[in-house]
Write an enzyme that holds these catalytic residues in place. Structure first.
Site, PDB file in Angstrom:
ATOM      1  CG  ASP A  57      -2.226  -0.732   1.012  1.00 14.23           C
ATOM      2  OD1 ASP A  57      -2.613  -0.936  -0.168  1.00 14.23           O
ATOM      3  OD2 ASP A  57      -2.874  -1.111   2.011  1.00 14.23           O
ATOM      4  NE  ARG A  82      -1.001   1.940   3.960  1.00 14.33           N
ATOM      5  CZ  ARG A  82      -1.413   3.012   3.290  1.00 14.33           C
ATOM      6  NH1 ARG A  82      -2.698   3.312   3.263  1.00 14.33           N
ATOM      7  NH2 ARG A  82      -0.556   3.798   2.661  1.00 14.33           N
ATOM      8  NE  ARG A 127      -8.441   2.356   7.372  1.00 13.67           N
ATOM      9  CZ  ARG A 127      -7.739   2.072   6.284  1.00 13.67           C
ATOM     10  NH1 ARG A 127      -6.580   2.649   6.060  1.00 13.67           N
ATOM     11  NH2 ARG A 127      -8.190   1.205   5.397  1.00 13.67           N
ATOM     12  CG  HIS A 156      -8.251   7.288   4.138  1.00  8.07           C
ATOM     13  ND1 HIS A 156      -7.511   6.399   3.388  1.00  8.07           N
ATOM     14  CD2 HIS A 156      -7.750   7.210   5.406  1.00  8.07           C
ATOM     15  CE1 HIS A 156      -6.621   5.798   4.167  1.00  8.07           C
ATOM     16  NE2 HIS A 156      -6.751   6.264   5.397  1.00  8.07           N
ATOM     17  CB  CYS A 256      -4.933   7.345  -2.532  1.00  2.61           C
ATOM     18  SG  CYS A 256      -6.637   7.402  -1.997  1.00  2.61           S
TER      19      CYS A 256
END
Ligand code: ARG
Length: 263
Positions: A57, A82, A127, A156, A256
């Protein structure tokens, strides 16, 4: 940006990700290269961070931190898959002349932190924690508006809001957003703060059409977001469509894949 050399979907931390389905790394690199070339063609100064094996990612560099005025607030990821990305980005920032502030609170960088004119919009719900919003306010001494995300497709803030005008001193900086992504209180906040916002359909937002990068005129968006494209054109912007279908398999789009380095 980060070349998706190790891109794949091997775990599931958002509803877009289906580890059982195949991914095509070569195609991801090809599509990413088109995005890179588009940015360079528009005159952006694009820097690259080395991709690390085992961090599929990492291509979604927006999550690597948040920077204003050369001060980089590091990321602290919500999921262990992550978490090594946090230090990797902080090293890059330090090596490239940014002052690094190590985060105490869980936050996923520009994925959930958007600078709109002088004000910071900060997302929570999936998140980044609301405590990170207070940390942010302390670091930058700016107004931070907390917004709560409620739809897992828009996990997000940068999947739910597009910053149309990127200049820090622009008091009238406008946004586009999809109301369904937010709880009632956050929707009311957005209506009050941005009465002229572009309201985007769930159809366009649902392919991460809002996940875009603007220089104030040219706005790089998902090619398939045709309704949003029309809305932008009507407002005098110049939308430029790019196809990132392969990177959408990881739940990411144009924004992103991009972290803004504000010196
Ligand atoms: N698979 C990544 C994750 O779930 C995608 C991140 C997308 N980044 C973003 N800024 N919205 O964390």
């Amino acid at each position: 940006m980060c070349r998706p050399e190790h891109f794949t979907v091997s775990y599931r931390i958002n509803p877009w990700m289906h580890p059982q389905d195949p991914t095509n790394t070569a195609k991801a690199i090809e599509q990413w290269t088109t995005l890179y070339d588009t940015f360079v063609g528009l005159g952006h100064d694009v820097h690259l961070i080395d991709p690390l094996e085992g961090l599929p990612d990492m291509v979604y560099t927006a999550n690597g931190g948040f920077i204003i005025g050369g001060i980089a607030y590091g990321a602290r990821f919500a999921y262990p898959q992550r978490s090594p990305e946090g230090p990797a980005f902080m090293h890059w920032f330090a090596d490239n002349g940014f002052e690094v502030v190590e985060p105490e609170r869980v936050n996923e960088g520009e994925g959930d932190i958007l600078l709109v004119g002088p004000r910071i919009l900060a997302g929570t719900g999936f998140r980044s924690t609301v405590e990170s919003h207070a940390e942010l306010a302390g670091i930058y001494g700016r107004e931070v508006v907390s917004l709560t995300l409620v739809d897992p497709r828009f996990y997000h803030l940068d999947t739910a809001i597009s910053v149309l005008d990127p200049l820090e001193d622009d008091e009238n900086a406008n946004i586009a957003y999809v109301p369904a992504a937010f709880d009632d209180a956050s929707r009311r906040t957005l209506e009050t703060l941005y009465p002229d916002a572009i309201i985007v359909s769930e159809e366009d937002a649902g392919i991460l059409g809002l996940n875009s990068i603007s220089d104030g005129y040219n706005i790089v968006i998902a090619k398939r977001a045709v309704g949003f494209e029309k809305q932008l054109r009507e407002r005098g912007y110049n939308p430029i469509g790019v196809d990132l279908s392969e990177l959408l398999l990881g739940g990411g789009g144009v924004k992103c894949c991009t972290l803004e380095l504000r010196r």
